[in-house]
Scaffold this active site. Structure first.
Site, PDB file in Angstrom:
ATOM      1  N   HIS A  92      -2.199   0.084  -5.790  1.00 16.60           N
ATOM      2  CA  HIS A  92      -1.581   1.365  -6.127  1.00 16.60           C
ATOM      3  C   HIS A  92      -0.073   1.233  -6.309  1.00 16.60           C
ATOM      4  CE1 HIS A  92      -1.227   5.780  -6.120  1.00 16.60           C
ATOM      5  NE2 HIS A  92      -0.116   5.581  -5.425  1.00 16.60           N
ATOM      6  N   HIS A 105       5.052   1.176  -9.017  1.00 14.41           N
ATOM      7  CA  HIS A 105       6.460   1.283  -8.613  1.00 14.41           C
ATOM      8  C   HIS A 105       7.150  -0.083  -8.579  1.00 14.41           C
ATOM      9  CE1 HIS A 105       5.956   5.512  -7.536  1.00 14.41           C
ATOM     10  NE2 HIS A 105       4.858   5.180  -6.888  1.00 14.41           N
ATOM     11  N   LYS A 122       3.487   8.696 -16.879  1.00 11.08           N
ATOM     12  CA  LYS A 122       4.064   8.716 -15.538  1.00 11.08           C
ATOM     13  C   LYS A 122       5.323   9.562 -15.598  1.00 11.08           C
ATOM     14  CE  LYS A 122       4.470   7.327 -11.193  1.00 11.08           C
ATOM     15  NZ  LYS A 122       3.460   7.568 -10.155  1.00 11.08           N
TER      16      LYS A 122
END
Length: 327
Positions: free
Chosen positions: A203, A218, A261
């Site tokens: 994730h 990220h 995103k």
């Protein structure tokens, strides 16, 4: 999917915070705000001593130490960015390409030959990005996980982090710490349809797609490699950190194979062990809350959330997400 922590394990004597669901300081009994296991952990017979709690000041000092120990970070000459358009608050969800050129003008890919970088990059293609599709973990992929953990644990940065956590009685040995890193980051759980389809590492660092939107994602290395392939399209940024060297922080808007995103904050130019270590520290010290740190004299916060629908070991939580917060 996420809740604030409701246990006093490792939190005895922690300063009161209005954002906490329950409290573990000595005065919590007066206003009946103690967590349910306060007596078990924090009373004289308890095993979670107040000296084992991690104070806000200790987090500031340790994060500065880890920042200085990031010997594998990019140098200013290693990366040239082209941030282009800075999105206003109302523009982040527009899905418009306001920056026609790529974000990365140049990256010195010799960085990627460093052991922690190369072992990290090998992990990135191990995942099905769509939630609801079960992950099939091969023996080769398990070995890649072990190689990454081995390489990061050899760094001075991660050894410093372990020494701190050992002093706080969180782990009795480096092997115990490494085993827990493996579970909290790589252990599988279900984000949808009951399939073992996700992990904290997937994730946060590799990224997922859920309900037609990008979830997680990220990491600057992952972004650069996919942008280079034409798979990621940089749209704009809404935040650029105050650092004049690396690691820096950007808040990004982008498309990943057409999936949007809206805000994907990321460190830029940090080593894999720096992100891995800083996110781990934040998760262990302030799970479910903003963890306030300091890097190079500048304030920074990292938000983590534990996965609450399943556990491993004796009730320990997997990492659901971790990201650097951008205003």
């Amino acid at each position: 999917l996420y809740t604030a922590p409701d246990s006093c394990e490792g939190r005895c004597g922690e300063p009161r915070s209005e954002g906490d669901e329950c409290h573990c300081h000595a005065e919590c009994g007066r206003d009946r705000s103690c967590c349910g296991d306060y007596a078990r952990h924090c009373q004289p017979a308890g095993f979670s001593r107040s000296s084992d709690s991690i104070s806000d000041q200790e987090l500031l000092e340790l994060s500065e130490q880890l920042y200085r120990l990031d010997h594998n970070r990019a140098r200013p000459s290693d990366i040239t960015l082209n941030p282009q358009h800075r999105a206003a608050p109302g523009e982040t969800g527009l899905q418009q390409d306001l920056s026609p050129q790529p974000l990365y003008k140049y990256v010195n890919e010799e960085l990627f030959s460093k052991p922690t970088y190369s072992s990290f990059i090998k992990l990135l293609d191990n995942y099905q990005r769509a939630t609801g599709r079960e992950e099939e973990v091969t023996a080769e992929e398990l070995q890649e996980q072990e190689n990454f953990l081995e390489k990061v644990m050899e760094t001075e940065l991660m050894k410093k982090l372990f020494a701190f956590l050992h002093e706080k009685n969180r782990y009795s040995s480096e092997q115990e710490f490494r085993d827990d890193l493996r579970e909290m980051w790589f252990g599988l759980y279900s984000r949808g349809d009951g399939e073992q389809d996700s992990s904290g590492f997937e994730h946060v660092f590799s990224g997922e797609v859920k309900k037609g939107k990008v979830s997680g994602f990220h990491n600057w290395i992952r972004f650069y490699l996919l942008e280079k392939q034409g798979i990621v399209n940089y749209l704009s940024h809404n935040f650029n950190g105050p650092w004049d060297t690396f690691p820096d922080v950007l808040g990004l808007q982008f498309h990943w194979d057409g999936f949007h995103k809206e805000v994907g904050s990321a460190f830029i130019g940090s080593s894999p062990e720096f992100e891995f270590g800083l996110y781990t520290l934040s998760f262990l010290a302030r799970p479910g809350r903003a963890c306030h740190l300091s890097l190079g004299g500048h304030s920074l916060s990292i938000q983590t959330y534990p996965w609450t629908k399943s556990t491993y070991g004796s009730g320990r939580r997997f990492i659901a997400t971790a990201y650097v917060m951008s205003p």
